[in-house]
Enzyme design. Structure first.
Site, PDB file in Angstrom:
ATOM      1  N   SER B  64      53.709  13.282  91.202  1.00  0.00           N
ATOM      2  CA  SER B  64      54.117  11.944  90.741  1.00  0.00           C
ATOM      3  C   SER B  64      54.373  11.858  89.252  1.00  0.00           C
ATOM      4  O   SER B  64      54.919  10.852  88.781  1.00  0.00           O
ATOM      5  CB  SER B  64      53.062  10.913  91.118  1.00  0.00           C
ATOM      6  OG  SER B  64      53.069  10.708  92.503  1.00  0.00           O
ATOM      7  N   LYS B  67      57.821  11.069  88.369  1.00  0.00           N
ATOM      8  CA  LYS B  67      58.351   9.699  88.414  1.00  0.00           C
ATOM      9  C   LYS B  67      58.707   9.178  87.023  1.00  0.00           C
ATOM     10  O   LYS B  67      59.582   8.327  86.875  1.00  0.00           O
ATOM     11  CB  LYS B  67      57.324   8.762  89.061  1.00  0.00           C
ATOM     12  CG  LYS B  67      57.056   9.059  90.533  1.00  0.00           C
ATOM     13  CD  LYS B  67      55.832   8.295  91.041  1.00  0.00           C
ATOM     14  CE  LYS B  67      55.548   8.569  92.507  1.00  0.00           C
ATOM     15  NZ  LYS B  67      54.284   7.968  92.961  1.00  0.00           N
ATOM     16  N   TYR B 191      63.737  13.120  96.735  1.00  0.00           N
ATOM     17  CA  TYR B 191      62.421  12.714  96.207  1.00  0.00           C
ATOM     18  C   TYR B 191      61.376  13.811  96.403  1.00  0.00           C
ATOM     19  O   TYR B 191      60.614  14.139  95.493  1.00  0.00           O
ATOM     20  CB  TYR B 191      61.990  11.418  96.899  1.00  0.00           C
ATOM     21  CG  TYR B 191      60.598  10.955  96.561  1.00  0.00           C
ATOM     22  CD1 TYR B 191      60.315  10.355  95.342  1.00  0.00           C
ATOM     23  CD2 TYR B 191      59.545  11.125  97.461  1.00  0.00           C
ATOM     24  CE1 TYR B 191      59.033   9.930  95.020  1.00  0.00           C
ATOM     25  CE2 TYR B 191      58.261  10.698  97.156  1.00  0.00           C
ATOM     26  CZ  TYR B 191      58.004  10.105  95.934  1.00  0.00           C
ATOM     27  OH  TYR B 191      56.740   9.689  95.626  1.00  0.00           O
ATOM     28  N   TYR B 239      48.083   3.975  89.481  1.00  0.00           N
ATOM     29  CA  TYR B 239      48.005   3.177  90.706  1.00  0.00           C
ATOM     30  C   TYR B 239      46.947   2.095  90.567  1.00  0.00           C
ATOM     31  O   TYR B 239      46.845   1.495  89.500  1.00  0.00           O
ATOM     32  CB  TYR B 239      47.721   4.077  91.923  1.00  0.00           C
ATOM     33  CG  TYR B 239      48.581   5.300  91.927  1.00  0.00           C
ATOM     34  CD1 TYR B 239      49.982   5.193  91.941  1.00  0.00           C
ATOM     35  CD2 TYR B 239      48.025   6.568  91.879  1.00  0.00           C
ATOM     36  CE1 TYR B 239      50.782   6.316  91.929  1.00  0.00           C
ATOM     37  CE2 TYR B 239      48.831   7.697  91.867  1.00  0.00           C
ATOM     38  CZ  TYR B 239      50.196   7.565  91.893  1.00  0.00           C
ATOM     39  OH  TYR B 239      50.972   8.674  91.889  1.00  0.00           O
ATOM     40  N   VAL B 257      49.370  13.875  92.160  1.00  0.00           N
ATOM     41  CA  VAL B 257      48.395  14.281  93.157  1.00  0.00           C
ATOM     42  C   VAL B 257      48.118  15.785  93.121  1.00  0.00           C
ATOM     43  O   VAL B 257      47.151  16.279  93.721  1.00  0.00           O
ATOM     44  CB  VAL B 257      48.881  13.791  94.551  1.00  0.00           C
ATOM     45  CG1 VAL B 257      49.909  14.736  95.114  1.00  0.00           C
ATOM     46  CG2 VAL B 257      47.754  13.577  95.513  1.00  0.00           C
TER      47      VAL B 257
END
Lengths: 304, 304, 304, 304
Positions: B64, B67, B191, B239, B257
């Site tokens: 992630s 991102k 992705y 998050y 992760v």
């Protein structure tokens, strides 16, 4: 580079021309009758200078901005154990929502939603009468602002008490989950009075100096608390509009439904703005716009 | 004041002794088999220095953290119009939750939850084949990191594609609400590959320099984008553990992760840490602890 | 007392005059193009009589009414162990919502929301190919309806497969929680075909006789299953409009997005109505009104 | 076929042996001290016969069973306009949840969750003092039960008032949304007293005869109301355990936290059971088991 007084004046003029001025809070008559033309901004600098413009000496109800000071007092008294009773996460629900409180089994998401501030007020009440607790909060503000003349508007406190059904619901839910040490009446009574503290923009800007790392800071809170309060203001200070505010303004800040915002640029400035018209999240519409402009022009975002 | 290399080394030693090392992500074999003893940290400074310790040259899946780069590319290409398709608010739900996406009628809360990153990937795909889009992301990273040798681990991408049912659910929900321009297969395929980019801690730290305001920044994004990406990292980068991270560490950062965290101290440092064991929110347990220690010792919190 | 044929005819005439006829389902062209003037009602009695009026021999897509028959087959095969994989509680969310599925960790609320019917289809698929499973469902319907000529409209099944993103999202969520034994493609493919079964109102009324306690019941399900299926139809058969339907009509019933409703008066009647215009919950607007009228005039409510 | 008295006796003996007897409500001392060995069942038939077994003359607090009678009175007085202030949909949340009330903007899901019953009590209070309103409810019950000696346990009412924080939260939320005509104190005070009405199982069974279509029905409510109240009992009478109850027992029924259940077999029987141990949803554990057995043996399910 333009001087701060000149920049503040330009911002004031720009805001004076704004057509969409937001809507005043409507739930009590004292706030509903606010004059949407009012606007003030005041900036305190580390060198002791303070620059202000607009209606900067007009008192207003600081409302939820008071939550910052109650948190500071509670953190000073309870330290990290405070977080057993309140979370420190942003929320996607409105500032007075009961939903999340039930999902979280009585532990409010953070100390800046109403439920969380009711809990910190309940903690500050411990071992004190409401009058003593309120006296302590006022004394904290007087020292922080270097100003003796700070008071509570009892009409506003009384109006809140009459009509604040959502806050009563929150207090009863907190009690249902065992997260209030005092009766709803006692804790909420204190909470409503604390929200009804009146200050001017100039006073409010001075009262934030300890969070910016200057002013009377040593008397008030530990440095480790300062950065934590600022972190919470940035992530949670504008309720479910906090992400938006961080994105646009990039400064830790706490808004109140009376139209005030206290904004902290660590090491550089303590800022207060006031304009009673609110946006959809309950944050001052022009106050936010003014802070965005000021942050951009002074390059005060903590993110660049 | 202790030197940065000495501080990094002390942190590495301290982390080596930690008993609770978190749990590796278990949903694909490539991540599940991670060695929980691994730890690395690397810091880039404005003067061009880079200090590293631990397994700082071992490649890992950035997951992630990617991102951030996709958002940077999409922001560069679409500007503020990007926000018609993604929000910028923190979330109280898990990173791969479908609930909020349905409540928000297909507009993800922010670009760092999976649904939001699937949308920014879909935007980057516009007018390009998946291979071209991925090539663009890799090229961005290579320039940012001053390192040609950055690649995608296709085994990991393939594993994600097989088992990523929650991501498939998100993509189909986005499609149901008309918020994907390409097929689920095409967008998710891209992705999954972007998440499977492999970098070492040293490379990752260098790739964040443009966000800290130094390095190859001019080639990559506008300064106005930098502060906005940093604001989003601070409010949403971990998050539903973002408030906690801001409170403890006080630095904009994005976790993955695979155990990586990229952290940005504006004007002062670009930091990467890596330790594969995760906490309950899916963020690196020791990575967070290391950043908290480093932030405290260097006084790098943006909030003080 | 007026005779049933006369009552049916009066209802048909009344419905022919209705100005608000609801809206046809719009998500696939085959349903969107439905003629809102169509209306049919058919009633089977224990003595073997069947009375019908309107377009009672026009075939339509039974859609979610098929869920009743899949449930009957699955209950027959798995008995009470079926409930390990599906709940039996009403829901406050829409029939295709993902939210609740996530909250319930992959166990759908009941077998009549889409997620629940996808699970029962998955169970019926066990040990069979999709063609065999669909053959079994068709065979069940042919026996129940005493009618060989019941088929699947493959155009509709294909359209559903193309556009049913919310169902794909549900299937992937079920897989993520380990509640599908087959691939999403296989289970959903079967599910879409089962929903695309075409029947006329006359056939559908006959196919419900086993639930009313007469007709070919012995070949189909146990009596203990009958009352349980009826209970589920009453509490969950109209999604989040089930309470309203029970209040107004008072008969166990299952609606489909094609405009059909199958309604069961235990021991007294099996009724099918069809009118393609839907209300806000996705249930036939005039179908519901017709059943309310019929239930009142025949005193068929199970609650009085 | 075994006679009803024999069946009731067999059920009583079976329940006497049950090891898992549930847990008494713990929130007020009067309920917490309940004797879990207590059990009673009583059945009224259309021919005027009444059969009872166990502790059928021991009075208990009817608690939420009272909501049925308040609804009957409010429906009689306001007719369908009642539904502007209360919904008639099942809920997936607990009986005292605030979450849904906020989502539904102050309109409770149905008249059997606490918030809904607080609203119907508020409606019954219109134009009356609390004493008069309570007198009316008692008078309704006395006529329904053909029994003058029905009273309120004021200790229980007082305990509820002290500790019912979740109910206070609900009342304040209702007020916040403008859905209470009286003060929270007045409406809740009446509500707590109505819940504290004491009846024996024999009396409660008789008081339900008007819903089963016999007894003093003409004096009490219209027939059209009867079937609607029964429909609401079936879909909502056991809170978020209503689907389960309909599935297992198949009879409209309303439970109370004191361990009572009133169950109506339209045209055939009015049944009351009492056993103070509750299941996870707050419904009588053995009461439900007894009704399931009775429904099966008498073939009283409305669904077969």
């Amino acid at each position: 580079m333009t001087s701060i007084p000149a920049i503040l004046d330009e911002i004031r003029q720009k805001m004076a021309c704004a057509e969409d001025r937001g809507k005043a809070a409507s739930y009590i008559p004292e706030l509903a009758s606010a004059d949407l033309q009012k606007f003030a901004i005041s900036v305190c600098l580390p060198n002791g200078e303070q620059w202000s413009t607009g209606d900067s000496r007009t008192p207003f109800s600081i409302q939820s901005v008071s939550k910052v000071f109650t948190l500071a007092i509670a953190l000073g008294r309870y330290g990290e154990s405070l977080w057993r009773r309140v979370g420190r996460e942003p929320t996607t629900k409105a500032f007075n929502s009961s939903q999340e409180l039930e999902v979280r089994k009585g532990i409010p998401a953070n100390p800046f939603v109403n439920a969380g501030a009711i809990v910190t007020t309940d903690m500050v009440l411990k071992g004190a009468s409401p009058a003593e607790a309120l006296g302590g909060i006022l004394q904290f503000l007087r020292v922080a602002a270097s100003e003796e003349d700070i008071h509570i508007n009892r009409d506003i406190a009384a109006s809140e008490k009459m009509t604040g059904h959502k806050n009563w619901a929150l207090a009863h839910l907190l009690s249902a989950y065992g997260n209030l040490d005092h009766s709803c009446e006692l804790t909420l009574g204190t909470y409503f009075h604390q929200c009804a503290i009146e200050m001017s923009c100039e006073e409010l800007a001075r009262s934030g100096r300890f969070l910016a790392g200057f002013g009377k800071k040593d008397d008030l809170v530990r440095q480790s608390s300062v950065k934590r309060i600022n972190a919470l203001m940035l992530t949670c200070g504008h309720y479910n509009g906090s992400g938006e505010f961080a994105y646009r303004v990039g400064i830790p800040a706490k808004s109140g439904v009376g139209g005030a915002i206290l904004a902290i640029v660590p090491g550089k400035a303590s800022i207060a703005v006031w304009s009673p018209g609110l946006d959809e999240y309950g944050n001052s519409l022009l106050g936010t716009a003014a802070l965005e402009e000021l942050s951009n022009r002074m390059e005060w975002s903590v993110f660049s």
